[in-house]
Design a protein around this motif. Structure first.
Motif, short mmCIF file in Angstrom:
data_model
loop_
_atom_site.label_atom_id
_atom_site.label_comp_id
_atom_site.label_asym_id
_atom_site.label_seq_id
_atom_site.Cartn_x
_atom_site.Cartn_y
_atom_site.Cartn_z
N TYR A 17 0.81 -1.22 0.00
CA TYR A 17 0.00 0.00 0.00
C TYR A 17 0.84 1.27 0.00
N GLU A 18 1.73 1.37 0.99
CA GLU A 18 2.43 2.64 1.21
C GLU A 18 3.30 3.03 0.03
N ALA A 19 3.96 2.05 -0.57
CA ALA A 19 4.84 2.36 -1.70
C ALA A 19 4.05 2.83 -2.91
N ILE A 20 2.94 2.19 -3.20
CA ILE A 20 2.12 2.60 -4.35
C ILE A 20 1.51 3.97 -4.10
N HIS A 21 1.07 4.21 -2.86
CA HIS A 21 0.51 5.51 -2.49
C HIS A 21 1.54 6.61 -2.69
#
Length: 576
Positions: A247-251
């Motif tokens: 999640y965090e990386a794509i966000h």
């Protein structure tokens, strides 16, 4: 001409077609995605491949501050009528009545005859009218509320709001099948049915018919990427490995792309992830695999939707209609962070466990049924807070693209506050059709509340379209918001808002809604609260409570489950 430029961009040939015939009234093609988040297409920051929509954006105008309502039916009612949801009959969704709202005006959950649709108006003004895809405006039992009775001369429509993408299976225990109608007759979906492809096929068939002396108004209402997450195997395979970083990386990648593209200010912060849900690092390997697969399916649905848009545009080009067609693309609300297990809790899960194949190996296939959950929905709604069902920016700010004749050509971006109520008066303005006032077809109708976007489309450098004192209100499922200028008030039930009071945000400076200014600017908050109360009275808003017992049916739509129990339920899905 903007239309010729659009044609040149879409055409694979060196020389674009340019009609020498007498200018006609423009055609209209409105394309609506279902539960697509703000950042889910490439031209709004996504890693998902959407070349056709991105070409459309480069040839026209993107609105970065365009707002809908918090759920599909209210938005679609406003889109097709220019009237507020409460005036159109969608103060709530079908099945979500409370003791306070059941039987009340404005809460019928059908598109009432108090409003006239854009298709009704244009069909009486010489336009051919066509619809393919989701209807969700009533008519399950009463044909007087189906597309044929609301101005669509040709149509292939899913009457309900959701169903399987591969067949006519329903998505709830009490709705085993869904209804499709084609030109007024009940039909069974074709054997090779897949929602996005079939909806495109039907619209292309309508467009290819020989009667081209009349202009057309067409709507394609995709049900993708609405749950259940389903896509052809080959489309899912193309997404393999893209979401392994979590999640965090794509966000973060989407946020960086949005800043680089100038969609948001480089200093703008993004809403953080909800701490009630685990981070990617906190997930065990098997849940990471499950979450990765969910997002792969979702991305496949978005990519396929884009491919179908390309097919429809190609049909317009082949028919030499593209250079006279205004194309609008939008979503109906923010991405949906819910979980199907919340619909009926354990009872729904037992039904799903019996009737659907929930194994990881089957995810995305015809008999599977999964959602992609709150963390991926937060990614979809980058950089905003929360999603579908909420009156926050994440629930109501969506991607919007327009291109065609009369539209400024050249990859323009405009950040003025605009809203779904503005679409219908815009279409009528371009068509040269007067807005009906007071009556239509012998019946009294509600007034249109939107403003034509034509001046802004012709000149995207305009900083604003609406008067400084213009007020826009939201209310659905007791969640409320009001906006005037740069200021916005929001009332959300805890834990998403302060208990029993409004929050105040300066949306121009804080679109992520992180800094509640209600205590430091009480006079601004009170003025907006007063205005919201006036608006609610004008709209006939019925006060309803936030919490059960008498509202438990509605709360299922708010994912009102303890986070730990939701996570335990989530872990059940996908086990081999």
């Amino acid at each position: 001409m903007a239309g010729v430029a659009l044609l040149a961009i879409f055409s694979s040939q060196t020389n674009a077609h340019s009609s020498t015939s007498k200018p006609q009234r423009p055609n209209f093609l409105i394309i609506v995605a279902d539960d697509l988040g703000y950042s889910d297409i490439g031209s709004f920051g996504s890693e998902i491949r959407t070349p056709n929509l991105d070409r459309l954006a480069r040839s026209g105008v993107r609105l970065t501050n365009f707002h809908t309502y918090a759920a599909c039916s209210p938005t679609r009612a406003a889109l097709m009528t220019g009237a507020s949801p409460h005036n159109a009959g969608y103060g709530t969704m079908a099945g979500d009545w409370t003791p306070q709202t059941e039987g009340k005006r404005g809460y019928e959950a059908i598109l009432t005859k108090r409003v006239a649709t854009v298709a009704e108006i244009l069909s009486r003004s010489g336009y051919r009218t066509m619809l393919s895809g989701k209807w969700d405006m009533g008519g399950v039992r009463d044909p007087d509320y189906r597309p044929a009775a609301r101005g669509f001369q040709q149509h292939f429509a899913l009457i309900q709001g959701a169903g399987s993408h591969f067949d006519n299976k329903g998505v709830f225990p009490d709705i085993p099948t869904v209804n499709y109608v084609e030109n007024g007759k009940d039909v069974t979906p074709p054997a090779d049915f897949f929602s996005s492809r079939t909806f495109a096929d039907k619209m292309i068939g309508f467009l290819n018919q020989e009667n081209r002396s009349e202009p057309f108004f067409a709507m394609v209402n995709f049900t993708a990427p609405h749950w259940p997450l389903q896509a052809p195997d080959e489309d899912i395979a193309r997404q393999r490995g893209r979401y392994a970083k979590g999640y965090e990386a794509i966000h973060a990648a989407r946020l960086a792309k949005q800043r680089q593209m100038g969609l948001i200010d480089k200093s703008q912060i993004a809403a953080p992830f909800d701490q009630n849900w685990p981070s990617w690092k906190a997930l065990p390997p098997d849940l990471r695999q499950l979450e990765e697969r969910r997002m792969e399916i979702y991305a496949a649905m978005v990519s396929d939707l884009d491919r179908q848009v390309g097919r429809i545009v190609s049909a317009l080009r082949a028919n030499k209609q593209l250079d006279n067609t205004i194309i609008i693309f939008m979503s109906d609300n923010g991405a949906d962070g819910g979980n199907p297990l919340d619909f009926g809790g354990t009872d729904w899960y037992r039904w799903a466990e019996k009737e659907r194949d929930l194994r990881l190996s089957q995810m995305g296939r015809p008999n599977s049924y999964v959602w992609y959950g709150p963390q991926w929905a937060h990614v979809s709604n980058t950089p905003f807070r929360l999603g579908k069902g909420f009156a926050t920016e994440g629930g109501t700010r969506v991607p919007f693209i327009v291109a065609g004749p009369g539209i400024k050509n050249g990859n323009a971006v405009n950040g003025a506050f605009t809203k779904v109520l503005d679409v219908m008066p815009t279409v009528l303005d371009y068509a040269g059709v007067p807005i009906p006032k007071g009556q239509f077809d012998g019946r009294p109708i509600e007034r249109l509340e939107g403003t034509s976007l034509k001046p802004l489309f012709a000149n995207p450098s305009l900083p604003t379209l609406h008067a400084a004192d213009a007020f826009f209100g939201w209310e659905l499922w007791a969640r409320r918001a009001g906006r005037q200028g740069d200021w916005k008030i929001v009332w959300q039930n805890p834990p998403w808002g302060p208990k029993e009071r409004w929050a105040l945000y300066n949306i121009a400076k804080d679109p992520a809604e992180q800094n509640d200014l209600s205590q430091s600017h009480p006079e601004v908050a009170q003025a907006l609260i007063t205005r919201w109360n006036e608006w609610a009275k004008e709209q006939g808003v019925v006060p309803i409570p936030f919490f059960p017992s008498d509202w438990s049916n509605v709360l299922t739509h708010f994912n009102w489950r303890p986070p730990e129990s939701s996570r335990k339920g989530q872990q059940k899905i996908g086990r081999e």
